[in-house]
Design an enzyme around this catalytic site. Sequence first.
Site, PDB file in Angstrom:
ATOM      1  N   ARG A  37      20.710 -21.963 -67.990  1.00  0.00           N
ATOM      2  CA  ARG A  37      21.708 -22.664 -69.078  1.00  0.00           C
ATOM      3  C   ARG A  37      23.103 -22.075 -68.863  1.00  0.00           C
ATOM      4  O   ARG A  37      24.097 -22.726 -69.081  1.00  0.00           O
ATOM      5  CB  ARG A  37      21.090 -22.562 -70.249  1.00  0.00           C
ATOM      6  CG  ARG A  37      21.998 -23.464 -71.348  1.00  0.00           C
ATOM      7  CD  ARG A  37      21.185 -23.225 -72.568  1.00  0.00           C
ATOM      8  NE  ARG A  37      21.827 -23.793 -74.032  1.00  0.00           N
ATOM      9  CZ  ARG A  37      22.052 -25.043 -74.355  1.00  0.00           C
ATOM     10  NH1 ARG A  37      21.270 -25.996 -73.893  1.00  0.00           N
ATOM     11  NH2 ARG A  37      22.859 -25.203 -75.406  1.00  0.00           N
ATOM     12  N   ILE A  63      27.245 -29.526 -75.030  1.00  0.00           N
ATOM     13  CA  ILE A  63      25.970 -29.525 -74.303  1.00  0.00           C
ATOM     14  C   ILE A  63      25.038 -29.058 -75.478  1.00  0.00           C
ATOM     15  O   ILE A  63      25.092 -28.556 -76.365  1.00  0.00           O
ATOM     16  CB  ILE A  63      25.836 -28.162 -73.468  1.00  0.00           C
ATOM     17  CG1 ILE A  63      24.480 -27.681 -72.764  1.00  0.00           C
ATOM     18  CG2 ILE A  63      26.327 -26.920 -74.220  1.00  0.00           C
ATOM     19  CD1 ILE A  63      24.335 -26.783 -71.931  1.00  0.00           C
ATOM     20  N   SER A  64      23.896 -30.104 -75.451  1.00  0.00           N
ATOM     21  CA  SER A  64      22.874 -29.965 -76.556  1.00  0.00           C
ATOM     22  C   SER A  64      22.131 -29.044 -76.759  1.00  0.00           C
ATOM     23  O   SER A  64      21.985 -28.113 -75.913  1.00  0.00           O
ATOM     24  CB  SER A  64      21.920 -31.149 -76.557  1.00  0.00           C
ATOM     25  OG  SER A  64      22.583 -32.447 -76.194  1.00  0.00           O
ATOM     26  N   GLN A  65      21.673 -28.591 -78.047  1.00  0.00           N
ATOM     27  CA  GLN A  65      20.878 -27.647 -78.568  1.00  0.00           C
ATOM     28  C   GLN A  65      19.669 -27.533 -77.632  1.00  0.00           C
ATOM     29  O   GLN A  65      19.071 -28.446 -77.242  1.00  0.00           O
ATOM     30  CB  GLN A  65      20.309 -27.825 -79.729  1.00  0.00           C
ATOM     31  CG  GLN A  65      19.434 -26.545 -80.537  1.00  0.00           C
ATOM     32  CD  GLN A  65      19.193 -27.131 -81.922  1.00  0.00           C
ATOM     33  OE1 GLN A  65      19.280 -28.179 -82.540  1.00  0.00           O
ATOM     34  NE2 GLN A  65      18.598 -26.018 -82.555  1.00  0.00           N
ATOM     35  N   PRO A  66      19.241 -26.150 -77.246  1.00  0.00           N
ATOM     36  CA  PRO A  66      17.958 -26.100 -76.161  1.00  0.00           C
ATOM     37  C   PRO A  66      16.866 -26.718 -76.896  1.00  0.00           C
ATOM     38  O   PRO A  66      16.269 -27.397 -76.202  1.00  0.00           O
ATOM     39  CB  PRO A  66      17.686 -24.605 -76.000  1.00  0.00           C
ATOM     40  CG  PRO A  66      18.999 -23.956 -76.401  1.00  0.00           C
ATOM     41  CD  PRO A  66      19.828 -24.763 -77.431  1.00  0.00           C
TER      42      PRO A  66
END
Length: 215
Positions: A37, A63-66
């Site tokens: 990431r 970028i979205s939360q994991p």
Amino acid sequence: MNEDEFRIARKRMVEEQIAARGVLNPRLLAIMESVPRHLFVPADDLPWAYADGPLPIGYGQTISQPYIVALMTELLQVESTHRVLEVGTGSGYQAAVLGQMAAEVHTVEVIPELAAQAARILTDLGYTNVHVHAGDGSLGWLETAPYDGILVAAAAPSAPQPLLDQLADGGRLVIPVGSRGFQQLEVWRRTGQEFERQVNLAVAFVPLRGEHGWK
Ligand code: SAM
């Protein structure tokens, strides 16, 4: 941070943010532990690459939360033979995860600069089954339809009809639907010409633009 430190951060991310919240698909967890990431976030944000939240990637996007990346992937029930469409490439990170889960991934990004950047990173990292397209993904991507799964990474006013139309029989659509500030994650499943919808948890995504988005 060096590669070893990133690897340890990734393992902790999977254990503490993803598995601890109930995403338990072993193949998906192994993939979340392997995709770097930190190579998809801006250099200034490297120390937070594995933190429990979204990060800015420029052009007003994130970028979205994991955990959300993992949850949406799990809800899509991706198998290794599947062809998948993602709408909202952003950094390319979610597409990389999908690329490891599926046989073939098409991902569409409306901001050409982000599409070009994501394509470059994905190529450099060798994700050869992930194809990045610049355009309005609210229309889907007809050339390579139908899809076993469609994942929309931006908030729509409602599930766009072209995306439902481009689902294969038995296919699933995972999409945040609601107002600009608050949405719920919807999971649609197609059986023949029937569509069944389930509502999952509350989320907050940037708006889907385009013909079937917020314009
Ligand atoms: N999946 C991304 C990742 O892993 O980095 C995060 C996506 S970000 C939350 C949402 C993205 O959707 C933004 O890059 C935005 O430009 C894009 N987007 C918004 N409307 C779109 C549309 N109609 N077609 C394609 N992309 C769109």
